[in-house]
Design an enzyme around this catalytic site. Structure first.
Site, PDB file in Angstrom:
ATOM      1  N   TYR A  53       8.499  13.778   4.105  1.00 43.93           N
ATOM      2  CA  TYR A  53       7.042  13.721   4.001  1.00 43.93           C
ATOM      3  C   TYR A  53       6.582  14.447   2.729  1.00 43.93           C
ATOM      4  CZ  TYR A  53       6.685  12.084   8.854  1.00 43.93           C
ATOM      5  OH  TYR A  53       6.777  11.371  10.025  1.00 43.93           O
ATOM      6  N   SER A 216       1.856   6.475  15.525  1.00 43.03           N
ATOM      7  CA  SER A 216       0.810   5.489  15.240  1.00 43.03           C
ATOM      8  C   SER A 216       0.060   5.088  16.511  1.00 43.03           C
ATOM      9  CB  SER A 216       1.377   4.247  14.553  1.00 43.03           C
ATOM     10  OG  SER A 216       0.352   3.454  13.987  1.00 43.03           O
ATOM     11  N   PRO A 217      -0.473   6.064  17.255  1.00 45.12           N
ATOM     12  CA  PRO A 217      -1.148   5.748  18.526  1.00 45.12           C
ATOM     13  C   PRO A 217      -2.395   4.886  18.355  1.00 45.12           C
ATOM     14  CG  PRO A 217      -1.568   8.019  17.910  1.00 45.12           C
ATOM     15  CD  PRO A 217      -0.515   7.513  16.971  1.00 45.12           C
ATOM     16  N   GLY A 220      -2.468   2.500  13.141  1.00 47.16           N
ATOM     17  CA  GLY A 220      -2.955   2.604  11.772  1.00 47.16           C
ATOM     18  C   GLY A 220      -4.451   2.481  11.631  1.00 47.16           C
ATOM     19  N   GLY A 224      -9.078   2.362  16.344  1.00 44.28           N
ATOM     20  CA  GLY A 224      -9.984   3.488  16.171  1.00 44.28           C
ATOM     21  C   GLY A 224     -11.431   3.109  15.938  1.00 44.28           C
ATOM     22  N   GLY A 225     -11.802   1.891  16.342  1.00 49.61           N
ATOM     23  CA  GLY A 225     -13.183   1.456  16.143  1.00 49.61           C
ATOM     24  C   GLY A 225     -13.423   0.877  14.772  1.00 49.61           C
TER      25      GLY A 225
END
Length: 330
Positions: A53, A216-217, A220, A224-225
């Site tokens: 990362y 990635s709940p 992406g 999420g709206g």
């Protein structure tokens, strides 16, 4: 905050996992430290990272940001269950010198020492294999892990992106060796939109006592709206969310999803996290906030109670594959 055991271990971890992939590439070190402080204050004790990362020429930078945060003291390290990963080359161009990537005993030894130095700690709680290494036998991998456990450099081993049969293979070989606890967790792609893990990965994890840690709940951002945000602010979807919105059928599903949650007075991203917390075998989803506000939204998911009516409605929009093996064999 609510807590649970990590798989079959005695390790107690929070039901939300703080993902750190954005620390460095998208979130400054100062803001990253503020997010980690806020997470700890909220009771999140499970932090996830990886040696690569930071991306490109900055691989390892995220671990360094976390290490600098630990160095501030105030029992930060003692309060955190720290998970990192090994597999990919640390070279900026992705090219690896022989034995400088994957899961050979020599690379595991090299990689763990480098991670410990960047993280400014003398041990890693959960050391995860980022991907399957088809070239290295598990006998060799477990021999390397046993040495690290004996040295006190790691406490547990976990997998990431493993298929069900590799979870079984890894733990059967660990059992035959004796004295090796085997894999204790699996970090996999799993959310309302992407439920293929229910076919084999999650049943294997449950059978062998692994905690499931979905990454990635929100798929992406697609969960999420994203459509509501586009209407309200003209914001375009990016990354996985953009790819997931490529067809009219998918667009219709996301619209139905957002409409259903609006009917129940819930925010899409918070409901998607809460849904994962209802799933059998799930320890806790990884949330990767870029801002403190995003962390606050994720924390609200812990307290959500989803009604049976809502759960049924979500299943209707995003049907899972069904129980294994009936879903594909009977």
């Amino acid at each position: 905050m609510k807590y649970t055991q990590l798989g079959r271990t005695g390790l107690k971890v929070s039901r939300l996992v703080l993902g750190t992939m954005n620390f460095g590439p998208q979130t400054s070190e100062v803001d990253s430290h503020a997010i980690m402080d806020a997470a700890l204050d909220a009771g999140i004790n499970f932090f996830d990272t990886a040696n690569v990362y930071g991306r490109g020429e900055n691989k390892g930078h995220t671990e360094s940001i976390i290490g600098n945060w630990f160095a501030k003291g105030a029992e930060r390290r003692d309060k955190v269950v720290l998970a990192t990963k090994v597999y990919a080359s640390m070279g900026a161009d992705g090219e690896a010198w022989p034995n400088h990537d994957k899961l050979s005993a020599v690379n595991i030894r090299r990689a763990v020492d480098a991670s410990l130095k960047r993280l400014q700690t003398d041990y890693i709680d959960v050391y995860q294999f980022h991907h399957v290494d088809r070239d290295t036998p598990f006998e060799e991998i477990w021999q390397a892990v046993d040495v690290l456990v004996q040295q006190g450099k790691i406490l547990y081993a976990g997998s990431s992106n493993f298929p069900g049969y590799k979870i079984a293979q890894a733990n059967e070989i660990a059992a035959r060796r004796g004295g090796t606890i085997g894999l204790v967790s699996e970090q996999c792609l799993y959310n309302l939109y992407e439920r293929r893990a229910e076919m084999e990965v999650i049943p294997a994890a449950q059978e062998y006592g692994l905690g499931v840690i979905p990454w990635s709940p929100l798929h992406g951002g697609a969960l999420g709206g994203v459509l509501k945000k586009q209407v309200e602010g003209g914001r375009r979807s990016e990354g996985r969310a953009a790819g997931g919105m490529s067809g009219p059928e998918v667009h219709a599903k996301i619209q139905a999803y957002e409409d259903l949650l609006e009917k129940h007075g819930l925010e899409p991203g918070e409901a998607a996290l809460a849904w994962l917390l209802t799933r059998p075998g799930v320890t806790g989803p990884i949330v990767g906030p870029r801002t403190a506000e995003q962390l606050e939204s994720a924390l609200r998911a812990i307290e959500l109670e989803l009604s049976e009516e809502l759960l049924a409605g979500l299943d209707e929009i995003f049907p899972g594959p069904g129980p294994s093996p009936e879903a594909f064999a009977w």
